[in-house]
Write an enzyme that holds these catalytic residues in place. Structure first.
Site, mmCIF file in Angstrom:
data_model
loop_
_atom_site.group_PDB
_atom_site.id
_atom_site.type_symbol
_atom_site.label_atom_id
_atom_site.label_comp_id
_atom_site.label_asym_id
_atom_site.label_seq_id
_atom_site.Cartn_x
_atom_site.Cartn_y
_atom_site.Cartn_z
ATOM 1 N N CYS A 1 0.794 -1.229 0.094
ATOM 2 C CA CYS A 1 0.120 -0.033 -0.058
ATOM 3 C C CYS A 1 0.934 1.290 -0.046
ATOM 4 O O CYS A 1 1.874 1.283 0.453
ATOM 5 C CB CYS A 1 -0.900 0.109 1.358
ATOM 6 S SG CYS A 1 -1.888 -1.316 1.571
ATOM 7 N N VAL A 2 0.332 2.441 -0.401
ATOM 8 C CA VAL A 2 1.015 3.655 -0.465
ATOM 9 C C VAL A 2 0.247 4.549 0.341
ATOM 10 O O VAL A 2 -0.862 4.832 0.121
ATOM 11 C CB VAL A 2 1.212 4.184 -1.806
ATOM 12 C CG1 VAL A 2 1.745 5.813 -1.815
ATOM 13 C CG2 VAL A 2 2.083 3.476 -2.631
#
Lengths: 290, 164
Positions: free
Chosen positions: B29-30
């Protein structure tokens, strides 16, 4: 320097052993002649477990309109399979819900990671029509049991393990084995065997990072291994309680894709999107077991 | 200080100075954090996937921060509509890691890289730039933003937290 494997195994004897009732319940459930009476007697002998079981059965997750007040009543309502996963989950908490320093896991991280892997394993099992999704839950829950003991050794040797990972381009587990003498999967399997875990759980603990090796060793239930291998990966990629070693492992997508069309390449991003929607279930489970 | 945990798919925006926004345990995830230095508005999203088109029929209950192509315009658009000016926005991103060793050939394996690219493109699409990034590699991260002073913090798993 390699640690003495015997010394590490000796340490396993000192680990707080919470699984005896779960194993007994599991074995009793495999016995066709087992009755609700036998099971409830076994569980009621442990007061703390009984209290936690009833509390969990009365949580919103199960939505029973009438309060569950006895173990017998609980078993009749939730059924044998859910009972087994519930008991394993309850007894695992005290072992898993602690700081695991060697892997950089703070208190609660390994517990969250294990519950996530369990929930994802059950979901994947249902997706591919695996015959026992609750078994997949338990296998996902317990896969990292070896870390409970090995983390002290990993802590001492961490720099050396990391150096070897980078130098030889090998996984963290392979480096663990080279430096310490065995990795968390092998140690977990030895401990699980000593504690009389069912063979199917010993196999998923032993091979969850290396399903290809399990194939060579002709393991009984390859699909379960592939499910846990992939659920482990999803848990790490989605960041649930990940430690220093977590991403320094290997994912074998050929093995995952052999589980069938729902897990084929083109469905992957859609699958991750669906998997993320399970996160409230993970949070509920963790808070119900507080 | 009040800590707000920005979980997977969450989008948070705050004008309260006593708040710390936290995107914990970013794997592939970012996390994107944005701060308006003038009006002291702080925002954060925890992006899971690059593209919402992966779902043919998007569930109406889907979290708005889940997909980069929807999340970034939603967050940055909201800030601009609240009066933020582009030149006052500081944007920092973290995450997008991937597994160390990959066997086989599946699109799932480079989700981290795809997330990074999608986030950078979406920010560019809003005529903004990413001021700092700690992305890729094989490690988990936690991103924090203090809404009081606009300080950003990064913690790589197993290391000390640093200002970033």
């Amino acid at each position: 320097m390699k640690e003495n494997v015997q010394e590490i195994l000796q340490k396993a004897n000192n680990l707080q052993y919470n699984f005896h009732i779960a194993i007994k319940v599991s074995k009793l459930l495999d016995d066709d002649n087992a009755s609700i009476n036998d099971l409830s007697k076994l569980i009621e002998a442990d007061q703390a477990l009984t209290v936690k079981l009833l509390k969990h059965c009365n949580s919103a997750e199960y939505g029973f309109s009438k309060r569950v007040t006895t173990v017998k009543d609980a078993i009749a309502r939730i059924g044998f399979k859910i009972l087994k996963t519930m008991i394993f989950t309850i007894v695992s908490k005290s072992s898993f819900n602690q700081e695991i320093k060697g892997y950089g896991l703070e208190k609660g991280d390994l517990w969250r990671n294990s519950i996530s892997c369990a929930v994802y394993s059950r979901y994947l099992a249902k997706l591919i029509d695996y015959n026992d999704p609750d078994q997949a839950f338990t296998a996902g829950l317990l896969r990292d049991i070896g870390k409970l003991i090995l983390h002290e050794y990993v802590r001492k040797e961490y720099d050396e393990i990391e150096r070897l990972v980078n130098k030889e381009n090998i996984t963290f587990s392979e480096a663990e084995e080279k430096i310490i003498g065995l990795n968390h999967c092998q140690l977990g399997a030895l401990v699980a065997d000593k504690w009389n875990f069912p063979q199917i759980l010993i196999d998923t603990i032993k091979y969850h990072h290396n399903p290809e090796k399990a194939e060579q060793d002709e393991c009984e239930d390859m699909d379960l291994l592939r499910i846990v291998h992939f659920a482990d990966y999803l848990t790490v990629m989605l960041g649930y309680g990940i430690g220093k070693d977590s991403m320094l492992q290997e994912i074998d997508m050929d093995c995952v894709e052999s589980l069938g069309p729902p897990l084929c390449n083109e469905n992957m991003e859609s699958l991750i999107s669906d998997i993320v929607n399970l996160n409230p279930e993970i949070e509920h489970l963790i808070s119900n077991l507080e | 200080m009040q800590e707000i945990i920005v979980k997977m798919g969450d989008l948070e925006l705050t004008t309260k100075p006593g708040v710390i926004l936290i995107a914990p345990s970013l794997g592939s995830c970012v996390g994107l954090a944005v701060y308006d230095q003038k009006s002291r508005i702080a925002g954060m999203v925890h992006i899971v996937l690059p593209d919402s088109n992966v779902k043919h029929n998007l569930n109406t209950e889907e979290k708005i921060g889940k997909y980069a192509d929807i999340a970034i315009p939603a967050l940055l658009g909201k800030m601009l509509s609240l009066g933020s000016k582009r030149e006052n926005l500081i944007i920092k991103i973290a995450g997008g890691a991937q597994m160390f060793n990959l066997k086989g050939d599946s699109s799932i394996m480079n989700i981290g890289a795809k997330n990074i690219e999608a986030v950078e493109n979406a920010v560019k699409g809003m005529n903004l730039v990413v001021n700092n990034a700690d992305t890729g590699g094989n490690t988990g991260r936690t991103l924090k933003l203090n809404a009081f002073n606009g300080n950003f913090y990064l913690k790589v798993i197993g290391q000390q937290e640093i200002e970033f």
